[in-house]
Motif scaffolding. Structure first.
Motif, PDB file in Angstrom:
ATOM      1  N   GLY A  34       0.818  -1.203   0.000  1.00  0.00           N
ATOM      2  CA  GLY A  34       0.000   0.000   0.000  1.00  0.00           C
ATOM      3  C   GLY A  34       0.853   1.255   0.000  1.00  0.00           C
ATOM      4  O   GLY A  34       2.081   1.195   0.121  1.00  0.00           O
ATOM      5  N   SER A  35       0.178   2.379  -0.115  1.00  0.00           N
ATOM      6  CA  SER A  35       0.852   3.676  -0.089  1.00  0.00           C
ATOM      7  C   SER A  35       0.985   4.175   1.347  1.00  0.00           C
ATOM      8  O   SER A  35       0.103   3.925   2.173  1.00  0.00           O
ATOM      9  N   PRO A  36       2.058   4.894   1.644  1.00  0.00           N
ATOM     10  CA  PRO A  36       2.186   5.482   2.988  1.00  0.00           C
ATOM     11  C   PRO A  36       1.138   6.567   3.198  1.00  0.00           C
ATOM     12  O   PRO A  36       0.708   7.224   2.245  1.00  0.00           O
ATOM     13  N   PHE A  50       5.546   3.223   8.116  1.00  0.00           N
ATOM     14  CA  PHE A  50       6.885   3.090   8.696  1.00  0.00           C
ATOM     15  C   PHE A  50       7.859   2.455   7.711  1.00  0.00           C
ATOM     16  O   PHE A  50       9.033   2.833   7.657  1.00  0.00           O
ATOM     17  N   ASP A  51       7.395   1.465   6.945  1.00  0.00           N
ATOM     18  CA  ASP A  51       8.268   0.840   5.955  1.00  0.00           C
ATOM     19  C   ASP A  51       8.802   1.876   4.964  1.00  0.00           C
ATOM     20  O   ASP A  51       9.962   1.822   4.555  1.00  0.00           O
ATOM     21  N   ALA A  52       7.943   2.790   4.562  1.00  0.00           N
ATOM     22  CA  ALA A  52       8.320   3.777   3.556  1.00  0.00           C
ATOM     23  C   ALA A  52       9.127   4.933   4.136  1.00  0.00           C
ATOM     24  O   ALA A  52       9.842   5.615   3.400  1.00  0.00           O
ATOM     25  N   THR A  53       9.020   5.169   5.449  1.00  0.00           N
ATOM     26  CA  THR A  53       9.630   6.367   6.042  1.00  0.00           C
ATOM     27  C   THR A  53      10.745   6.017   7.017  1.00  0.00           C
ATOM     28  O   THR A  53      11.910   5.959   6.654  1.00  0.00           O
ATOM     29  N   PRO A 519      11.119  -8.802  13.770  1.00  0.00           N
ATOM     30  CA  PRO A 519      10.122  -9.263  14.744  1.00  0.00           C
ATOM     31  C   PRO A 519       8.995  -8.264  14.959  1.00  0.00           C
ATOM     32  O   PRO A 519       7.923  -8.624  15.438  1.00  0.00           O
ATOM     33  N   PHE A 520       9.238  -6.999  14.568  1.00  0.00           N
ATOM     34  CA  PHE A 520       8.228  -5.963  14.752  1.00  0.00           C
ATOM     35  C   PHE A 520       7.414  -5.704  13.489  1.00  0.00           C
ATOM     36  O   PHE A 520       6.666  -4.724  13.401  1.00  0.00           O
ATOM     37  N   GLY A 521       7.563  -6.575  12.503  1.00  0.00           N
ATOM     38  CA  GLY A 521       6.729  -6.489  11.311  1.00  0.00           C
ATOM     39  C   GLY A 521       7.225  -5.553  10.235  1.00  0.00           C
ATOM     40  O   GLY A 521       6.538  -5.333   9.238  1.00  0.00           O
ATOM     41  N   GLY A 522       8.408  -4.981  10.406  1.00  0.00           N
ATOM     42  CA  GLY A 522       8.922  -4.030   9.427  1.00  0.00           C
ATOM     43  C   GLY A 522       9.632  -4.712   8.271  1.00  0.00           C
ATOM     44  O   GLY A 522       9.869  -5.920   8.268  1.00  0.00           O
ATOM     45  N   HIS A 523       9.972  -3.902   7.278  1.00  0.00           N
ATOM     46  CA  HIS A 523      10.733  -4.382   6.120  1.00  0.00           C
ATOM     47  C   HIS A 523      11.939  -3.461   5.975  1.00  0.00           C
ATOM     48  O   HIS A 523      11.808  -2.293   5.606  1.00  0.00           O
ATOM     49  N   ILE A 524      13.088  -4.008   6.317  1.00  0.00           N
ATOM     50  CA  ILE A 524      14.318  -3.223   6.439  1.00  0.00           C
ATOM     51  C   ILE A 524      15.308  -3.719   5.391  1.00  0.00           C
ATOM     52  O   ILE A 524      15.622  -4.912   5.343  1.00  0.00           O
ATOM     53  N   PHE A 525      15.817  -2.796   4.581  1.00  0.00           N
ATOM     54  CA  PHE A 525      16.642  -3.195   3.438  1.00  0.00           C
ATOM     55  C   PHE A 525      18.104  -2.774   3.556  1.00  0.00           C
ATOM     56  O   PHE A 525      18.905  -3.119   2.699  1.00  0.00           O
ATOM     57  N   TYR A 526      18.457  -2.035   4.604  1.00  0.00           N
ATOM     58  CA  TYR A 526      19.865  -1.786   4.855  1.00  0.00           C
ATOM     59  C   TYR A 526      20.471  -3.074   5.394  1.00  0.00           C
ATOM     60  O   TYR A 526      19.940  -3.688   6.313  1.00  0.00           O
ATOM     61  N   GLY A 527      21.572  -3.510   4.808  1.00  0.00           N
ATOM     62  CA  GLY A 527      22.188  -4.777   5.172  1.00  0.00           C
ATOM     63  C   GLY A 527      21.850  -5.894   4.207  1.00  0.00           C
ATOM     64  O   GLY A 527      22.425  -6.975   4.273  1.00  0.00           O
TER      65      GLY A 527
END
Length: 531
Positions: A34-36, A50-53, A519-527
């Motif tokens: 979805g869109s932020p 949060f994923d987008a920001t 574990p908190f449901g986020g999508h993190i792409f650094y690393g």
């Protein structure tokens, strides 16, 4: 898989545009759901936002180690806490650069002014930026931060002191959350001088690993790696969010190589994903709960007997079978069994339509006309809210409840569902933000969250006394006892129908390296890298 195929696959991103960034550039495409809602994470609570920001553009003073619940240094290199738990002193990292964008070129590095600005905007109602973009800081307020924080003081350019009115046991975990993202005070000053202060929430500038390049609502978000990132430039050069609301379409794109990572797969697709040699189906037990929140301030839901009766009318096993298809378990408490202080001794409401009818009759209720709100997006804690709503609708009809199913666009759904006079019960859920029970019990069910994150609009003093006491107690055993008691009170009062906890599944392409389920449901792409 050729990068050219990836780049041509989604709307709004041309080969020419991306190709100019370098023929050998690594581009990771995430098929987001979805869109932020906007670009300032302190104004919202949705994981999509949060994923987008915050998870790409910003940093916090302290952060969670990727894939874990452990707190590690962020923009603060170190910190000290006074013996009485009332003073937190943060020693800030030097040499951290804010993003340089087409609208802003920083003249100084990150310092204490930015920390004070970012928190005082939320704390001080007289702050010049407090009311910008509506001035609704849902997390900050629901977590009682205005009552907890006495002052935020700049000691020197690289030292900041938080002084509290009372001890707050989960304080460090709270400061690692998305609402605590750090903004540039210099950028804010420039925007005020230009007469466009609201641009701070529309054209974000942070210190994070990725910079926003372009956004087309409901289509695509493009980022580039921050070349000056203090922890080192990201392994991927470009990050693209291909906004794809339908889970089946996301899956087709993943299979076709048009995206590398997708969230929230349909449970019915998991078997095929697991058998696909090009897909790595990752899984992890979720720190989440899906629930149906009654509006406890509106009749007949102001009566706990009515709420309890309606809970007994819901066949949760049928929901698990039809909606989760083996990827979840029935929820009896408002916190998941994966979090400490979970009270396994609590007895769930049994499915008993006849008992429900008797309870309603004893309460003088012969019929109810109401609404069931169905989320328009998928989440691990609710992969198909429409289907879930239909099952509840049919169950309630058996006990004399006539329920209409309603839904709205995600941002509108979240906004309207907070209304104090909202009609009906809302399907929502929560994935923990910091690994502390307070993040569920206080944020979602505390009195400070009424009209905000507390969608049940429920303020019950015996429950409130327990969770507030647990905030100021440092002994984990005593906190556990208080939270266990709070779960008993919750079950007696039934402001929610607790529905399910789920396993989180993340299908990714096999060429994606070092991706970790948050574990908190986020999508993190650094690393993360691509081979």
């Amino acid at each position: 898989m050729k990068k050219s195929n990836l780049l041509a696959a989604f709307c709004g991103v041309s080969l020419l545009t991306m190709g100019a960034l370098g023929a050998q550039a690594k581009t990771l495409v995430y098929c987001s759901e979805g869109s932020p809602e906007g670009w300032n994470p302190s104004l919202y609570t949705a994981g999509t936002t949060f994923d987008a920001t915050s998870r790409q553009i910003f940093n916090k003073l302290v952060e969670f180690e990727r894939g874990e619940t452990k707190i590690v240094p962020g923009l603060a290199e170190s910190w000290e806490v006074s013996e009485d738990g009332l003073v937190y002193t943060f020693n800030l990292r030097k040499g951290v650069k804010f993003h340089t964008t087409k609208d802003f070129t920083p003249t100084r590095d990150f310092n204490a002014d930015d920390v004070v600005f970012s928190f005082m905007r939320q704390l001080d109602k007289e702050h010049p930026f407090h009311k910008i973009s509506g001035g609704s800081y849902e997390y900050f307020e629901s977590m009682s931060m205005p009552d907890i924080i006495k002052s935020i003081e700049k000691v020197d350019d690289y030292t900041v002191k938080f002084v509290l009115n009372k001890p707050e046991a989960p304080m460090m975990a709270n400061l690692a959350m998305d609402f605590a993202s750090i903004f540039s005070a210099e950028y804010a000053d420039n925007l005020v001088a230009a007469g466009i202060p609201e641009a701070i929430d529309q054209n974000p500038v942070g210190t994070g690993p990725f910079q926003l390049v372009a956004y087309q609502k409901d289509a695509v978000i493009r980022y580039k790696a921050n070349p000056d990132y203090w922890a080192g430039k990201a392994a991927i050069d470009n990050l693209v969010f291909a906004i794809t609301p339908d889970a089946s379409v996301r899956y087709q794109k993943l299979k076709a190589g048009e995206c590398h990572v997708m969230p929230y797969p349909n449970p019915a697709d998991l078997k095929a994903m697991a058998e696909d040699k090009d897909i790595n189906l990752m899984e992890k037990e979720g720190l989440n709960v899906g629930y149906l929140a009654y509006n406890s301030q509106m009749a007949p839901f102001d009566n706990p007997v009515v709420r309890k009766a309606l809970n007994k009318a819901i066949n949760k096993q049928a929901i698990l079978d039809a909606v989760f298809q083996g990827a979840g378990k029935i929820a009896k408490n408002p916190i998941p069994p994966t979090i400490w202080s979970y009270n396994d001794a609590v007895q769930d409401d049994s499915y008993d339509p006849e008992a429900a009818k008797t309870m309603l009759a004893d309460a003088g209720i012969t019929s109810i006309d109401t609404k069931i709100w169905a989320m328009p997006v998928q989440r691990p804690y609710n992969p198909n809210a429409r289907r879930m709503a239909e099952i509840i609708q049919a169950d309630w009809a058996k006990v004399g409840v006539n329920a209409e199913i309603v839904s709205y666009e995600w941002g509108e759904y979240l906004k309207r569902s907070k209304d104090m006079d909202r009609d009906g019960a809302v399907l929502l859920g929560w994935t923990g933000d910091n690994g502390d029970p307070d993040n569920f019990l206080a944020v979602l069910l505390g009195c400070d969250g009424v009209g905000s994150a507390n969608r049940a609009q429920w303020c019950h003093q015996p429950f409130e006394d327990l969770i507030q006491k647990a905030k100021v107690v440092s002994d984990p055993a005593e906190r556990t006892k208080l939270y266990e008691e709070a779960q008993v009170v919750f079950k007696e009062q039934a402001p929610w129908a607790t529905i399910a906890h789920s396993v989180v599944y993340e299908p990714i392409r096999t060429e994606v390296q070092n991706y970790k389920i948050d574990p908190f449901g986020g999508h993190i792409f650094y690393g993360v890298d691509l081979k």
